[in-house]
Design a protein around this motif. Structure first.
Motif, PDB file in Angstrom:
ATOM      1  N   ASP A 247       0.833  -1.213   0.000  1.00 43.66           N
ATOM      2  CA  ASP A 247       0.000   0.000   0.000  1.00 43.66           C
ATOM      3  C   ASP A 247       0.864   1.259   0.000  1.00 43.66           C
ATOM      4  N   ASN A 250       2.435   1.915  -3.394  1.00 42.76           N
ATOM      5  CA  ASN A 250       1.470   2.476  -4.346  1.00 42.76           C
ATOM      6  C   ASN A 250       1.146   3.930  -4.000  1.00 42.76           C
ATOM      7  N   ARG A 251       1.058   4.188  -2.691  1.00 47.75           N
ATOM      8  CA  ARG A 251       0.717   5.548  -2.267  1.00 47.75           C
ATOM      9  C   ARG A 251       1.761   6.571  -2.741  1.00 47.75           C
ATOM     10  N   HIS A 268      -4.559  -2.112  -5.920  1.00 47.58           N
ATOM     11  CA  HIS A 268      -3.523  -2.626  -5.018  1.00 47.58           C
ATOM     12  C   HIS A 268      -4.091  -3.295  -3.775  1.00 47.58           C
ATOM     13  N   THR A 269      -5.266  -2.897  -3.309  1.00 44.34           N
ATOM     14  CA  THR A 269      -5.790  -3.513  -2.085  1.00 44.34           C
ATOM     15  C   THR A 269      -6.254  -4.951  -2.314  1.00 44.34           C
ATOM     16  N   ASN A 272      -2.521  -6.939  -1.780  1.00 41.86           N
ATOM     17  CA  ASN A 272      -1.568  -6.506  -0.749  1.00 41.86           C
ATOM     18  C   ASN A 272      -1.424  -7.560   0.350  1.00 41.86           C
TER      19      ASN A 272
END
Lengths: 637, 128
Positions: A247, A250-251, A268-269, A272
Motif C-alpha cells: 500500500d 502504491n501511495r 492494489h488492495t 496486498n
C-alpha cells in the motif's frame, strides 16, 4: 580453529568426481568475513577469465557467513555466486531457509563446484560423507516435487536445494529453490547449477560450530531474541511480511504497473499483504532462527487449479502482479507457484512476461510466434509464457535469454521498454521520481536489483527510518513534487555498504532494515561468536572493499565494461509517468549523468565507472589493482 | 510444571533446538536438541512440534535404572547409562535422541530455554 566458522572449504570437481577439503584460510576469513565476501574473492581468484557462464569452467559457489547457524535472530542466510549467465558479469544471489546452517553443521563454510558431472546427478553431503549419485529420474521434475521426493527418500533432517526445468534448460533467470518456497532467485544461479548437471544438493549436518565464548553466546543470543520482541515492527510488520509494504509503495507512486508503463494501480488492495492473510495464508514460515517470519505459506484457489505455495512476497506481487496487471492475489500466488515449480525467478519472469505482452499489444510479436493471444491481466497468458520459457519451446527459446537479449533480437524499438540494467531485469520499485533509488538500481553490481541498496523512503518520504516506520506512517495519495537529483550518491553508497554487509555475515538484514533492530546487537554477537571484536565500521569497510572487487570482476569479464552498462532503460528517460502521485515525472539523460558523475567521484572510480588503482589499493586490493592493470581495465587516475 | 507445544503457532525456525543444545551441552548444534520440529510440506503446510511430556516411559524401559525422576522431571544419569538405546526405542513421542559424540541419549531436562526463546510462543511453560 576459527570460532564462528566451520573451518573447511569443500571443493568438488564434478568432471573428475574429485573431492577436496581445504582448511578455511584465516586470512580469507579476516579479510572478506564470509558469504558474499567469500564468493567475490573466490570468483576473482579462481574463475578463468572470459569463461562461458554455462560452461564447465564457471564456478558454482555456496557460502555461509561467520554468523550463519549461530544462536541469534535470523542466522539462516546462504550466499551463492557464479559468473552470471544473465549479465556475463559478477553474479550472486542468496536465500534464507536452513541450508547454510546445515552445511556448517556438516563442517563446511563454503562449497565450490567446478566442471560438469557426466550425468544428471544429486549431490548428497552428510557430515564428512560426500556422494554424487545418478539423478536421471529426477531430471525434468519440478523444484518442489523434487524436494518433496528427496525429503521422503533421504529423511526430514536433510536440507535440500533443487532446480526445475528452467535450470536444466539454461534459462538465464533460473533460480534455486529450497524449503518449499525459498529461492536464490537472481542472476541465473539455477542455470549454472543445471549446466553442471546437478539437479539437487542435499545436506545433513550433525556437528557443532565452534564459538569463541559459548556462555556469552547463549546470553547475548537470548538477549537479542528478547530485545527484538520490543520493536514495534515485531507485531506490526511480521504478520504481512514483505507484502505489507504494497500500500505504501502504491501511495508514493512506485508500484511497477503494466510493464512499468505507470507506477500506480488502484487495484492494489486486492493484492496486498491483507489480501494474503484474507485469502491464502495457512501458516507463517520462518527461515532459520527467524523471530519475524516474512514467509506466508498458503493455498491459492484459482480457475486454473488449487495450489500450495509460499508467498507471494512483495517482489512477486509487484512483477507478476501489478506489472502483469494480475489483480487477484490468488492468481498471483498461482503464477508464483508455477515459477517455483519450473524454477524461474519471479522478478525476471514477471518483467519478461510483461515485456512480451506489451510487444504483442504493439504488434512486435504476433500470435503465431507467441503461440496464443496474450494480454495484460490474464493469468493463462502469463502461465503460457512461463511454461514456454522453462522448456524453451516456441517463443520461450527467445524469452529464456532475458529481456535485454530478447529485445535486441526483436528490435523495432522494443529495447526502450525492456526494463533491466546490465541484462538483469528490474525488481519491484519504479523510480522515475526516485533518483537515489534509480542510482541504486543503475549501479547495483549484479544488475537491476534492490537488495544492494534501498533508499526509496529517503527519496519519496524524506525518511531514513525503518520500513515498518514507513508502512505505519499515516498519509494519503498526493501529487509528489519532482525530486532533486543532486546529492543522492552518498546515501546510495552508504546503503550499498550496509545491506550487503549482512550478506557477508550470513544473516538476514530484514530485522535491521524493516524493524530497526540495533547495530549494537550485531556487534556484540559477532564478538562473542568469533572472538574478533570488529566494530560495525570495520565491517562496513570490508563491505566497501567487496563492492570494488565485484565491480572489478565485471570489468574483467565484460569487454568494454563501464559507464554505458549503468544506464536505465529508455522508457524511464523518455516517458513521463502518465498518472498517479508521480504523474508527469521522468528523469532525463542529463540527470542520469549527474547521478553517475557524483557517484563515480565519491566511489573513487573514474568517469567511465571503473575503480582506479589508487582506490583499489586504499581498500586493501593491491593484488586486484595489479591484475586489473594486466587486463587494461582499471580506471584512470 | 510442564512444557506445552502449540504447533499452530510454530513457524519452523528451529531456534528452540539450537538453544536446547547450547544450554544443555554448550554446543552450537541443533542435532543435540531434545525436541524436534517437522514441517509438513508442500501439503498441508503446517509444522508439528514433538517434545517430551515427562511421561516416564523411558525410565520404565531403562534396564539399568539410569533414568530417575526428580520433581516430576526424568533425568538421565550419564554415568550409569550403558547406551543400550532401549529408552530411545520406547519413547512414545520419538523425542529421545542419540548423537554420535555423546555417550548417553539426549533427553529434555525441562530447562525452559526453548520456551524462553520461542518468538512465536509456540512453546510455553504451564505451571501445575
Amino acid at each position: 580453529m576459527l570460532p564462528g566458522y566451520a573451518g573447511t572449504i569443500l571443493r568438488i570437481d564434478l568432471t573428475q568426481d574429485k573431492i577436496a577439503k581445504q582448511p578455511l584460510p584465516a586470512e580469507m576469513a579476516h579479510s572478506f568475513i564470509g558469504g558474499r565476501g567469500f564468493v567475490a574473492k573466490t570468483l576473482f581468484d579462481e574463475l578463468p577469465p572470459q569463461a562461458d557462464p554455462l560452461g564447465p569452467e564457471n564456478l558454482f559457489i555456496a557460502a555461509s557467513g561467520p554468523m550463519s547457524g549461530h544462536f541469534m535472530p535470523a542466522s539462516g542466510k546462504t550466499h551463492f555466486g557464479c559468473k552470471s549467465p544473465a549479465t556475463g558479469g559478477y553474479g550472486d544471489s542468496n536465500l534464507g531457509g536452513h541450508f547454510g546452517p546445515s552445511l556448517k553443521y556438516a563442517g563446511y563454510d563454503m562449497l565450490i563446484l567446478t566442471g560438469r558431472a557426466p550425468q544428471a546427478s544429486l549431490l548428497v553431503i552428510e557430515d564428512e560423507r560426500i556422494a554424487l549419485k545418478p539423478a536421471g529420474d529426477l531430471w525434468g521434475m519440478g523444484s518442489i516435487a523434487t524436494e518433496a521426493r528427496l525429503k521422503a527418500e533421504l529423511g526430514d533432517a536433510y536440507q535440500i536445494l533443487t532446480i526445475g526445468p528452467a535450470g536444466e534448460n539454461g534459462v538465464v533467470y533460473a533460480c534455486i529453490t529450497h524449503d518449499f518456497g525459498r529461492q536464490a532467485g537472481r542472476v541465473g544461479i539455477g542455470a549454472v547449477l543445471g549446466s553442471k548437471n546437478i539437479k539437487a544438493i542435499a545436506v545433513k549436518g550433525t556437528g557443532s560450530i565452534p564459538v569463541a565464548d559459548p556462555k556469552a553466546a547463549l546470553t547475548e543470543g537470548l538477549n537479542a531474541f528478547q530485545a527484538i520482541r520490543t520493536k514495534p515492527g515485531f507485531t506490526g510488520w511480521t504478520p504481512e511480511g514483505t507484502a505489507g509494504i504494497t500500500d505504501w509503495i502504491n501511495r508514493v507512486g512506485a508500484f511497477p504497473t503494466r510493464n512499468f508503463q505507470t507506477s500506480y494501480w488502484d487495484q492494489h488492495t486486492q493484492i496486498n499483504g491483507a489480501a494474503i492473510l484474507r485469502e491464502l495464508k495457512i501458516t507463517d514460515k520462518g527461515c532459520y532462527c527467524c523471530p519475524t517470519p516474512c514467509g506466508k505459506y498458503g493455498k491459492a484457489r484459482t480457475g486454473l487449479g488449487d495450489v500450495y505455495v509460499e508467498g507471494p512476497e512483495f517482489e512477486t506481487i509487484s512483477l507478476l502482479g501489478s506489472n502483469c496487471l494480475i489483480g487477484e492475489i490468488s492468481e498471483i500466488a498461482y503464477a508464483n507457484y508455477v515459477c517455483d515449480e519450473l524454477g524461474l525467478d519471479t522478478i525476471s519472469a514477471g518483467v519478461v512476461c510483461s515485456w512480451a505482452i506489451e510487444c504483442y499489444e504493439k504488434g512486435l510479436l504476433d500470435r503465431e510466434t507467441i503461440g496464443r493471444d496474450v494480454q495484460f491481466g490474464d493469468l493463462a497468458s502469463v502461465v503460457h509464457l512461463l511454461e514456454c520459457i522453462s522448456r524453451r519451446e516456441g517463443i520461450g527459446d527467445l524469452l529464456a535469454h532475458g529481456v535485454k537479449t530478447a529485445a535486441q533480437k526483436v528490435g523495432q524499438g522494443s529495447e526502450a521498454f525492456a526494463i533491466h540494467v546490465k541484462g538483469l531485469e528490474w525488481s519491484g520499485y519504479e523510480c522515475r521520481n526516485a533518483p537515489g533509488m534509480m542510482l541504486a538500481y543503475m549501479t547495483s553490481d549484479i544488475g537491476a536489483h534492490h537488495a544492494r541498496a534501498w533508499v526509496l523512503g529517503h527519496d519519496l518520504a524524506g525518511s531514513s527510518g525503518s520500513v515498518h516506520d514507513l508502512i505505519a506512517s499515516k498519509g494519503k495519495r498526493e501529487r509528489l513534487p519532482k525530486s532533486e537529483v543532486t546529492g543522492r550518491a552518498a546515501n546510495v553508497i552508504a546503503s550499498q555498504h550496509l545491506r550487503p554487509l549482512f550478506d557477508l555475515l550470513g544473516i538476514c538484514r530484514l530485522q535491521f532494515m524493516e524493524l530497526g533492530f540495533e547495530v549494537e546487537h550485531y556487534e556484540r554477537l559477532f564478538a562473542v561468536i568469533t572472538g574478533n571484536p570488529l566494530s560495525w565500521d570495520d565491517m562496513l569497510a570490508v563491505s566497501e572493499k567487496v563492492w570494488h572487487l565485484t565491480r572489478s570482476i565485471s570489468a574483467r569479464e565484460l569487454q568494454g565494461f563501464g559507464r554505458a552498462w549503468d544506464y536505465p532503460p529508455e522508457r524511464f528517460m523518455a516517458e513521463p509517468i502518465p498518472d498517479g502521485p508521480n504523474e508527469g515525472h521522468c528523469i532525463s539523460r542529463a540527470e542520469i549523468d549527474i547521478l553517475l558523475d557524483e557517484y563515480y567521484d565519491l566511489r573513487g572510480w573514474d568517469r567511465n565507472g571503473l575503480p582506479t588503482a589508487a582506490t583499489l589499493e586504499r581498500c586493501g586490493l593491491k593484488a586486484v589493482a595489479r591484475t586489473m592493470a594486466t587486463w587494461a581495465c582499471h580506471g584512470d587516475g | 510444571m510442564k512444557l506445552i507445544a502449540k504447533s499452530e503457532h510454530c513457524s519452523g525456525c528451529g531456534a528452540c533446538k539450537l538453544v536446547c543444545g547450547l544450554t544443555n551441552f554448550g554446543q552450537v548444534n541443533p542435532a543435540m536438541a531434545a525436541l524436534s520440529i517437522h514441517g509438513r510440506f508442500p501439503a498441508p503446510g503446517v509444522y508439528e512440534i514433538r517434545l517430551c511430556d515427562q511421561c516416564g516411559v523411558c525410565a520404565e524401559a531403562c534396564p539399568v535404572e539410569a533414568i530417575e525422576e526428580e520433581n516430576g522431571i526424568f533425568l538421565v544419569d550419564t554415568d550409569a547409562c550403558i547406551t543400550c538405546g532401549e529408552c530411545v526405542d520406547a519413547c512414545p513421542h520419538g523425542v529421545m535422541f542419540e548423537h554420535a559424540r555423546l555417550d548417553a541419549p539426549i533427553k529434555c531436562t525441562l530447562c525452559k530455554a526453548c520456551a524462553a526463546v520461542c518468538p512465536r510462543d509456540a512453546l510455553v511453560i504451564a505451571e501445575d
